[in-house]
Design a protein around this motif. Structure first.
Motif, mmCIF file in Angstrom:
data_model
loop_
_atom_site.group_PDB
_atom_site.id
_atom_site.type_symbol
_atom_site.label_atom_id
_atom_site.label_comp_id
_atom_site.label_asym_id
_atom_site.label_seq_id
_atom_site.Cartn_x
_atom_site.Cartn_y
_atom_site.Cartn_z
ATOM 1 N N UNK A 133 0.821 -1.218 0.000
ATOM 2 C CA UNK A 133 0.000 0.000 0.000
ATOM 3 C C UNK A 133 0.851 1.263 0.000
ATOM 4 N N UNK A 134 2.062 1.169 0.614
ATOM 5 C CA UNK A 134 3.002 2.307 0.521
ATOM 6 C C UNK A 134 3.376 2.541 -0.941
ATOM 7 N N UNK A 135 3.623 1.441 -1.650
ATOM 8 C CA UNK A 135 4.019 1.579 -3.061
ATOM 9 C C UNK A 135 2.922 2.307 -3.834
ATOM 10 N N UNK B 235 2.711 6.057 -2.526
ATOM 11 C CA UNK B 235 3.864 6.939 -2.784
ATOM 12 C C UNK B 235 4.260 6.999 -4.261
ATOM 13 N N UNK B 236 4.170 5.850 -4.908
ATOM 14 C CA UNK B 236 4.694 5.811 -6.279
ATOM 15 C C UNK B 236 3.614 6.058 -7.317
ATOM 16 N N UNK B 237 2.477 5.411 -7.149
ATOM 17 C CA UNK B 237 1.517 5.404 -8.258
ATOM 18 C C UNK B 237 0.377 6.408 -8.092
ATOM 19 N N UNK C 219 7.078 -7.813 -9.233
ATOM 20 C CA UNK C 219 8.438 -7.351 -8.942
ATOM 21 C C UNK C 219 9.133 -8.360 -8.052
ATOM 22 N N UNK C 220 10.426 -8.595 -8.267
ATOM 23 C CA UNK C 220 11.142 -9.480 -7.351
ATOM 24 C C UNK C 220 11.312 -8.851 -5.970
ATOM 25 N N UNK C 221 11.474 -7.524 -5.908
ATOM 26 C CA UNK C 221 11.623 -6.827 -4.615
ATOM 27 C C UNK C 221 11.096 -5.406 -4.771
ATOM 28 N N UNK C 222 10.654 -4.815 -3.634
ATOM 29 C CA UNK C 222 10.096 -3.468 -3.699
ATOM 30 C C UNK C 222 11.195 -2.449 -3.413
ATOM 31 N N UNK C 223 12.023 -2.159 -4.410
ATOM 32 C CA UNK C 223 13.101 -1.184 -4.256
ATOM 33 C C UNK C 223 12.521 0.214 -4.500
#
Ligand code: ADP
Ligand code: MG
Length: 324
Positions: free
Chosen positions: A5-7, A10-12, A94-98
């Motif tokens: 949910x942060x992704x 913050x990102x989208x 995604x393999x990781x949430x960078x």
């Protein structure tokens, strides 16, 4: 590490990328479904493309470029349909949430979303190999969409821009060709990662066009799709095909022509129109500042035939890219 949910937050769900509430978008990111209100007299045009890391782009590529390309190639399908972009959805594994990677990726999406007025209204995220799926939504006047099935024998065949540059760019990006100077490298990089969706051209040409497609698999393969859908054949005059100047510098004349005819990823518009519209189309080319070349004629056959300046038939080894 960012949570799912942060992704999203913050990102989208950021200004310039996600959709504000409008007449069209009743609900965007944040609910179970996004809600669109389609204006009377319009149809919704949808298209989806999936980009798999190391199949469609090198996984080491800059995230901003991956984001920009993911949306641009989808917008190209709306251009080919003569539809006006409005919103898109995004599925990403995604393999990781960078966080740095994600912010840069979202920045690349935002640059294209704001340029073409196509905002993000929802999507999905999960863990897995890097795969990006974008679905674009566009609007077109009811009955006015450009389809692949409208070409008839006698129609002229046209293509925007020039061809083969993205094919050359891919060889450079994969390390199969080198020896380019910095300026050429930048140009090739852009040709592959920043294809220009021909949105304005698609909208302006739509009234004159009988059938159309965007060149994603290669000119011959994509013209084959028009022929098959329209139940017609095509004859191409090879000297009329606009081969990118970057190819002729680097390859033999024959290799350059083969690349222009069969390499994909150029995202130019390939379309047909009745001969009486040729003048209007050429006038639009000047007005839009988009080169448009007439490269042949639709026939009553079923095959795509290519002829050289002497009228001899020329064949090419492969039609274009196929996954299976
Ligand atoms: P649900 O579980 O109901 O499917 P999610 O929890 O997956 O919803 O997503 C919450 C909200 O965030 C939804 O509105 C969804 O469309 C949005 N969303 C999820 N992933 C993305 C993404 N990658 N880009 C944009 N919006 C997203
Ligand atoms: Mg739900």
């Amino acid at each position: 590490m960012l949570s799912e949910f942060d992704i999203i937050r913050q990102c989208f769900d950021q200004k310039g990328l996600s959709a504000p509430e409008t007449e069209l978008v009743k609900t965007g990111i944040g609910d179970d479904c996004a809600l669109l209100s389609i204006p009377t007299g319009k149809e919704l045009a949808l298209s989806m493309d999936t980009l798999v890391a190391d199949v469609h782009f090198p996984s080491s590529a800059e995230p901003a470029l991956i984001g920009a390309r993911a949306l641009s190639v989808n917008l190209s399908d709306l251009a080919a349909t003569g539809a006006e972009p409005c919103v898109f959805t995004l599925g990403i594994t995604l393999p990781e949430a960078d966080p740095d990677w994600l912010m840069a990726f979202a920045g690349g999406l935002k640059s294209i979303a704001s340029r073409y007025n196509c905002a993000l209204i929802g999507g999905n995220i999960s863990r897995g190999p890097l795969v990006i799926t974008v679905q674009v939504h566009g609007l077109v006047e009811t009955g006015n969409a450009i389809l692949r099935n409208g070409a008839s024998p006698g129609d002229k065949i046209f293509v925007t821009g020039s061809l083969g540059q993205a094919g050359l760019a891919l060889k450079y990006i994969l390390g199969e060709l080198d020896g380019f100077n910095a300026e050429e490298e930048a140009l090739l990089h852009n040709a592959y990662f920043k294809p220009v969706p021909r949105i304005e051209a698609g909208l302006a040409l739509a009234p004159f066009v009988s059938a159309g497609i965007d060149v994603s698999d290669g000119l011959l393969a994509d013209l084959g799709h028009i022929c098959q859908s329209s139940g017609a054949g095509a004859q191409i005059t090879l000297p009329a095909v606009p081969v990118s100047a970057h190819l002729t510098h680097r390859l033999s004349e024959q290799e350059a022509l083969a690349m222009a005819m069969t390499a994909g990823d150029d995202y130019e518009l390939l379309f047909t129109a009745r001969p009486e519209h040729e003048q209007s189309i050429m006038a639009l080319s000047l007005q839009l500042d988009v080169p448009i070349h007439c490269i042949g004629t639709m026939t009553s056959g079923s095959q795509v035939i290519c002829k050289d300046a002497q009228g001899a038939e020329i064949s090419f080894e492969k039609d274009g890219y196929q996954h299976f």
